[in-house]
Enzyme design. Sequence first.
Site, PDB file in Angstrom:
ATOM      1  N   LYS A 259      16.562  17.683 -30.308  1.00 43.10           N
ATOM      2  CA  LYS A 259      16.710  16.368 -29.662  1.00 43.10           C
ATOM      3  C   LYS A 259      15.202  16.365 -29.124  1.00 43.10           C
ATOM      4  CE  LYS A 259      18.124  13.892 -25.466  1.00 43.10           C
ATOM      5  NZ  LYS A 259      19.248  13.891 -24.509  1.00 43.10           N
ATOM      6  N   ASP A 264      13.373  10.043 -21.440  1.00 44.15           N
ATOM      7  CA  ASP A 264      14.694   9.142 -21.247  1.00 44.15           C
ATOM      8  C   ASP A 264      14.810   8.640 -19.915  1.00 44.15           C
ATOM      9  OD1 ASP A 264      17.259   8.392 -21.248  1.00 44.15           O
ATOM     10  OD2 ASP A 264      18.112  10.348 -21.055  1.00 44.15           O
ATOM     11  N   LYS A 271      18.447   5.032 -15.337  1.00 42.92           N
ATOM     12  CA  LYS A 271      18.468   6.144 -14.448  1.00 42.92           C
ATOM     13  C   LYS A 271      18.081   6.097 -13.234  1.00 42.92           C
ATOM     14  CE  LYS A 271      18.206  10.197 -17.803  1.00 42.92           C
ATOM     15  NZ  LYS A 271      19.664  10.512 -17.619  1.00 42.92           N
ATOM     16  N   ASP A 282      13.232  16.026 -21.891  1.00 49.58           N
ATOM     17  CA  ASP A 282      14.193  15.679 -22.726  1.00 49.58           C
ATOM     18  C   ASP A 282      13.999  15.967 -24.110  1.00 49.58           C
ATOM     19  OD1 ASP A 282      17.191  14.970 -22.392  1.00 49.58           O
ATOM     20  OD2 ASP A 282      16.548  12.910 -22.870  1.00 49.58           O
ATOM     21  N   ASP A 341      22.275   5.452 -21.871  1.00 47.31           N
ATOM     22  CA  ASP A 341      21.962   6.885 -21.301  1.00 47.31           C
ATOM     23  C   ASP A 341      22.529   7.809 -22.173  1.00 47.31           C
ATOM     24  OD1 ASP A 341      20.067   8.490 -19.796  1.00 47.31           O
ATOM     25  OD2 ASP A 341      21.423   8.510 -17.898  1.00 47.31           O
ATOM     26  N   GLU A 343      21.994   8.772 -25.187  1.00 45.92           N
ATOM     27  CA  GLU A 343      21.116   8.357 -26.270  1.00 45.92           C
ATOM     28  C   GLU A 343      20.842   9.590 -27.202  1.00 45.92           C
ATOM     29  OE1 GLU A 343      19.858   9.436 -23.530  1.00 45.92           O
ATOM     30  OE2 GLU A 343      18.371  10.904 -24.201  1.00 45.92           O
ATOM     31  N   ARG A 345      22.838  11.859 -28.334  1.00 44.85           N
ATOM     32  CA  ARG A 345      23.952  12.188 -29.437  1.00 44.85           C
ATOM     33  C   ARG A 345      23.591  11.074 -30.385  1.00 44.85           C
ATOM     34  NH1 ARG A 345      28.551  11.288 -24.999  1.00 44.85           N
ATOM     35  NH2 ARG A 345      26.805  12.422 -23.823  1.00 44.85           N
TER      36      ARG A 345
HETATM   37  N1  BES Z   1      19.000  13.769 -21.236  1.00 51.09           N
HETATM   38  C1  BES Z   1      20.208  13.439 -20.414  1.00 51.09           C
HETATM   39  C2  BES Z   1      21.050  14.626 -19.950  1.00 51.09           C
HETATM   40  C3  BES Z   1      20.437  15.428 -18.765  1.00 51.09           C
HETATM   41  C4  BES Z   1      20.694  14.907 -17.639  1.00 51.09           C
HETATM   42  C5  BES Z   1      19.785  16.499 -18.702  1.00 51.09           C
HETATM   43  C6  BES Z   1      20.338  15.338 -16.420  1.00 51.09           C
HETATM   44  C7  BES Z   1      19.301  17.267 -17.597  1.00 51.09           C
HETATM   45  C8  BES Z   1      19.572  16.524 -16.403  1.00 51.09           C
HETATM   46  C9  BES Z   1      21.090  12.766 -21.259  1.00 51.09           C
HETATM   47  O1  BES Z   1      20.469  11.821 -22.187  1.00 51.09           O
HETATM   48  C10 BES Z   1      21.865  11.968 -20.472  1.00 51.09           C
HETATM   49  O2  BES Z   1      21.475  11.109 -19.940  1.00 51.09           O
HETATM   50  N2  BES Z   1      23.133  12.029 -20.646  1.00 51.09           N
HETATM   51  C11 BES Z   1      24.025  11.309 -19.757  1.00 51.09           C
HETATM   52  C12 BES Z   1      25.445  11.045 -20.361  1.00 51.09           C
HETATM   53  C13 BES Z   1      26.425  10.172 -19.816  1.00 51.09           C
HETATM   54  C14 BES Z   1      25.804   8.838 -19.653  1.00 51.09           C
HETATM   55  C15 BES Z   1      27.767  10.178 -20.541  1.00 51.09           C
HETATM   56  C16 BES Z   1      24.334  12.436 -18.425  1.00 51.09           C
HETATM   57  O3  BES Z   1      24.632  13.526 -18.790  1.00 51.09           O
HETATM   58  O4  BES Z   1      24.469  11.546 -17.280  1.00 51.09           O
HETATM   59 ZN    ZN Z   2      18.501  12.215 -22.827  1.00 47.70          ZN
HETATM   60 MN    MN Z   3      20.053   9.718 -21.313  1.00 48.69          MN
END
Ligand code: BES
Ligand code: ZN
Ligand code: MN
Length: 491
Positions: A259, A264, A271, A282, A341, A343, A345
Site C-alpha cells: 500500500k 491519507d 481524519k 501510509d 478513509d 481507502e 483496501r
Molecule cells: N491508513 C489508515 C490506517 C491507520 C490509522 C494506520 C491509524 C495507522 C494509524 C487507513 O487508511 C484508515 O484510515 N483506516 C480506517 C478504516 C476505517 C474507516 C474502517 C481506520 O482504521 O480508522
Molecule cells: Zn490509509
Molecule cells: Mn484511511
Amino acid sequence: MSIAFDLRAGDPARAATPLLVVALPAEPAFPRALAALDARYDGALSRAIRRKDFQGGKDEALLLFAPGAGPERVLLVGTGTAEAVKGLTRAAALAGRKANALGVGRLTFWAADLAGAALEGVVAGLALGAWEFKELHTPAPAAKRRKPLTAATVCVANVRAARPALDAGVAVAEGQRLARRLAMLPGNICTPEYLARTARDIAKRHRLTVKVFGRREMARMRMGSFLAVAQATTQDPKLIVLEYKGGRRGEAPVALVGKGLCFDSGGISIKPAPSMELMKFDMSGAAGVLGAMEAIARMRLRINVVALIGSTTNMLGGEAMKPGDVVRASNGKTIEIQNTDAEGRLVLADVLTYAQRYKPQACVDAATLTGACVIALGNTTVGVLGNDQGVIDEVLAAGRRGGEVGWQLPMFEEYKDLIRSDVADMRNIGGRGAGTITAALFLAEFAEGMPWVHLDVAGTAYSETDLVVMPKGPTGTPVRTFVEFVRGRAR
Ligand code: BES
Ligand code: ZN
Ligand code: MN
C-alpha cells in the site's frame, strides 16, 4: 549515507580504531581472547565486569578510554538474556547509535568466531543503529558537526568464511534503510512519482524490469476501485511493477504487494487534525516492498519476485469520491464506499487483482491498513491474516527470524456478514468491531485463487517514541519479513 564495511582477522588489542565494540552476554565471564586488550587497559575491562559495573544486560553499555596505542575507546554492550541473534543484533544497533552520538566516524566490532545469522545480525544491527534522518535539516556549522558513522571493521577469526554473512547483513540493512527513509520523507517530497522513480533506480542498479502505469493506463484496465481513491488528487496515481528474475525461466514468482498512500487525509470522511501529519507514513507497505527488492537483488536470491505497489494520495475536493458511491474493481466486483478513509483496501483491491496475472506461487501484501490493528496488537506485533494456512505459518516464521514478530487473526466466515452491502457486492467498511479482520476479508475478495497473506503494519511501521536502538520514526518493518520469506523459498 551508507556504511562501508570490511573484515579483518587478528587481535583487536592492536587495532588502531577510535572505538572498539565488544558485545557480551548477561553475567559475562571476561573473554580470554581479549587478555591483551585488557592488559592495555590496565585490567580495567575485566575489573568492570568483576565489580559488576557492566553486567551484559539488554541495552547496557559501558564506555572506557585507554591510554597509548591500540583502540582509543572500548565500548562494552550487553546482549542480555535474549536468543543469540536477536541479542547481538540489538547490541550492535546500540553500538551503531552510540558511535553516531560520539561522532567517531568509524568503529571496529569484535565478532570473534561469530558466523551465519549471528554475524549477519551484527552487520545489519550496526548499520541500522547508525541510521538517522538528517537530510532535511540545515547542517550544523562544520566546527560543531559530529561525524556520522561511515565505516565499520568487523574483526573475525576467518575473513573468507565471514564474507557471505557480511554481504547479507549489508543487503538487509540497505533495504531497511531505504524503507525507513522513504517512510520518513514527507508527502510533498515522497509522492507517487517519487516512489516510481525509486523503483526505477532500483531496477537500474540491479537490472530488474520496471513498469509504471498512470491514471490513463489504469482506466484502461478498469481499476475503478483504485481510481476512486485517486479522484481528488492532482498527482498522477501510480501502479508500480518491479520484476526480479533470479529464478528459473517460467517459474511462478512470489508477489510482494504494498500500500503506497503518500498521504491519507481520510478524504471526505476526513481524519481529525491531531497527528494527521503521521499519515505521510501510509506508504510504509510500499516502502517495505521497495526495501525488500533492494535487499533481494543485492543478495542475488535464486527466485523470481514481482513487486506491485499501488500509490496515490487520499484527498478532498469537488471531484472526490463520496460515501455512498459505488465503484467497480478490475475483477468486476462492485463496492459501496461507505467511508472514504477506508481507502487502502480500495487501492489494494485492484493491485491484488493485477497480481493474479502472474499466477504467483504466493502473494504477500503489507499495508498500514487499520487503526484497529494498533488497538488489537499495539506497536510491536504485525497483524497477519490470509487464505492459506501453510503460507501464513511460513510468513509468521519469517517474521520471527527477522525480528518482526507477527500474530495471526482469524478470518472466520461469520465476519463476512459485516461487509455486506444493500446496493453492491460488498461495502468498504465493517461495523465497529474486528476492523482488521473485516479489512482483510475485503482484500480476500480480490485474492481468490492465489495463496495470499496480508500483513497489517499500521502499528509496527512507525514508532512515535524513541526505541533506544532507533530514533522516533519509521522502523523498516516489514522489510525483514519479506526478505526472510523470499529467502526461505529461494533455491
Ligand atoms: N491508513 C489508515 C490506517 C491507520 C490509522 C494506520 C491509524 C495507522 C494509524 C487507513 O487508511 C484508515 O484510515 N483506516 C480506517 C478504516 C476505517 C474507516 C474502517 C481506520 O482504521 O480508522
Ligand atoms: Zn490509509
Ligand atoms: Mn484511511
